[in-house]
Design an enzyme around this catalytic site. Structure first.
Site, short mmCIF file in Angstrom:
data_model
loop_
_atom_site.label_atom_id
_atom_site.label_comp_id
_atom_site.label_asym_id
_atom_site.label_seq_id
_atom_site.Cartn_x
_atom_site.Cartn_y
_atom_site.Cartn_z
N PHE A 45 1.18 -3.23 8.15
CA PHE A 45 0.62 -1.96 8.61
C PHE A 45 1.63 -1.30 9.53
CE2 PHE A 45 -1.80 0.86 11.35
CZ PHE A 45 -2.60 1.53 10.44
N ASP A 80 8.80 -3.67 13.42
CA ASP A 80 7.67 -2.90 13.93
C ASP A 80 6.98 -3.75 14.99
OD1 ASP A 80 5.16 -1.85 14.46
OD2 ASP A 80 4.75 -1.28 12.39
N LYS A 100 1.68 1.39 21.57
CA LYS A 100 0.49 0.71 22.06
C LYS A 100 0.62 0.34 23.55
CE LYS A 100 -1.60 -1.07 17.78
NZ LYS A 100 -2.92 -0.44 17.90
#
Length: 401
Positions: free
Chosen positions: A136, A221, A250
């Site tokens: 993702f 990532d 995040k």
């Protein structure tokens, strides 16, 4: 105006289906809803609230910067952005930083940079991007196509081309797919949304070696794994593998929206003036808060504390499992953990989430078969114990029907 869950249905696009709970206040790892009900937060806004809610260092940074300057376009630079960029480069392999607003934007920048680098250095034939099934990387059309979950990218028309996938931890399949026409490989150094899947040492080192062999860039990532989540500042630092480009978001802002792409000077030079940009990227308000979050997390005390908290959680899940026999294993590292449901409860992760909410615990899922936990990196040990007690009640509810 009275705000209720029903108002969501009236005014919001229906791409989310939020809980009936509407939190209005948080402090540390505890949250209170409109009715005054208290929750222990084991979710952290999906690995975002790395220092819990309303951490004094972040609140102070927000107030201080909020009385100075909020926004400048990138026609000018600003002090908080430059301070944060210097700290990111000092603490990592990277020489250069590009700021964005989210993980998806940071990943979009990384993919565009990789394609531009390949075009400039090797020619237009070198355009293949390889990623991994169940990965993702965000919800922009480019990043959702690179992400290895077709359900998220199907149904929006023709997808960006030259993007291929293989299974995570399958080095033979990866070796068969990569070639001299591969420009970049994008991967999570620990798959999050895909089920909290850690890489084997042979796999991740093999990916690095094959990227080197074929002159392909390796993009990590670290949107979910970065800024202390695994017990290292960035997960790559605990894997003995260094990427060429890394994305972070995040936890970087501790709850304030910010993302960054970091890379080496020789690769960064291919994003020349005008090739990419962001209106809000490098916003001084966001960077000031992120600097406070980064400084707080990037300490031996906090990073060592992540490993201590991981063990406390693992011991708690083991004790619960001995009584109720619901998990086949607990995956992950640091405070990115996934309790995998065994065959008796397969596909029922959401049932555990709903039951947890009922008992005052905020949790997550990673697919239909994994209950995911991403609490604050500094969650008090007593809150972990209380959260585990509440989770045990939730498990009992599901088991007993």
């Amino acid at each position: 105006m009275q705000v209720t869950r029903e108002l969501f249905n009236d005014v919001m696009v229906p791409n989310y289906n939020p809980s009936e709970v509407i939190p209005i206040r948080g402090e540390g790892s505890r949250v209170w809803d409109q009715n005054g009900k208290e929750f222990i937060d084991f979710a952290g806004g999906i690995a975002v609230n790395c220092l819990g809610h309303c951490h004094p260092a972040l609140v102070n940074a927000l107030k201080e910067q909020g009385e100075k300057i909020w926004h400048l376009s990138n026609v000018m630079t600003n002090e908080p952005a430059l301070r944060l960029a210097k700290k990111l480069t000092d603490a990592t392999f990277a020489d250069k930083v590009y700021f964005a607003n989210s993980g998806a934007e940071a990943n979009e920048a990384a993919l565009k940079l990789a394609r531009r680098w390949a075009l400039d250095v090797h020619g237009e034939q070198k355009n293949q991007i390889i990623a991994f099934n169940k990965g993702f990387h965000g919800r922009t059309f480019f990043t959702v196509t690179v992400g290895g979950q077709a359900a998220y990218s199907d149904g929006f028309g023709p997808k960006p081309a030259a993007v291929d996938h293989c299974d995570y931890n399958d080095l033979a399949a990866f070796e068969a797919l990569i070639s001299d026409n591969t420009c970049a490989v994008m991967m999570e150094p620990l798959q999050g949304e895909g089920g909290i899947i850690s890489p084997t040492s042979d796999f991740i080192k093999g990916v690095r070696a094959l990227c080197d062999k074929h002159n392909a860039l390796l993009i990590f990532d670290e949107v979910q794994t970065g800024v202390g989540r695994t017990g290292d500042l960035y997960a790559y630092q605990g894997l003995d593998v260094t990427p060429d480009i890394l994305t972070t978001a995040k936890a970087l802002g501790g709850g304030f929206p910010i993302g960054a792409m970091i890379t080496t000077a020789s690769i960064a030079e291919h994003l020349k003036v005008g090739t990419h940009g962001s209106t809000y990227g490098g916003n001084p308000l966001a960077c000031a808060v992120a600097e406070a979050a980064f400084d707080t997390v990037n300490s031996e005390e906090v990073l060592a504390g992540v490993k201590e908290r991981e063990q406390l959680l693992r011991d708690g899940f083991s004790a619960i499992n001995e009584k109720y026999d619901v998990f086949s294993e607990v995956r992950g590292k640091g405070l990115l953990l996934g309790a995998v449901l065994n065959s008796k409860f397969e596909g029922r992760a959401r049932d555990f989430l709903v039951a947890s909410t009922k008992h005052g615990l905020m949790s997550l899922v990673a697919g239909t078969n994994v209950v995911r936990f991403t609490p604050s990196l500094v969650i008090p040990l007593e809150d972990i114990k209380e959260g585990l007690a509440r989770f045990e009640k939730a498990v009992a509810d599901v088991v007993n029907g």
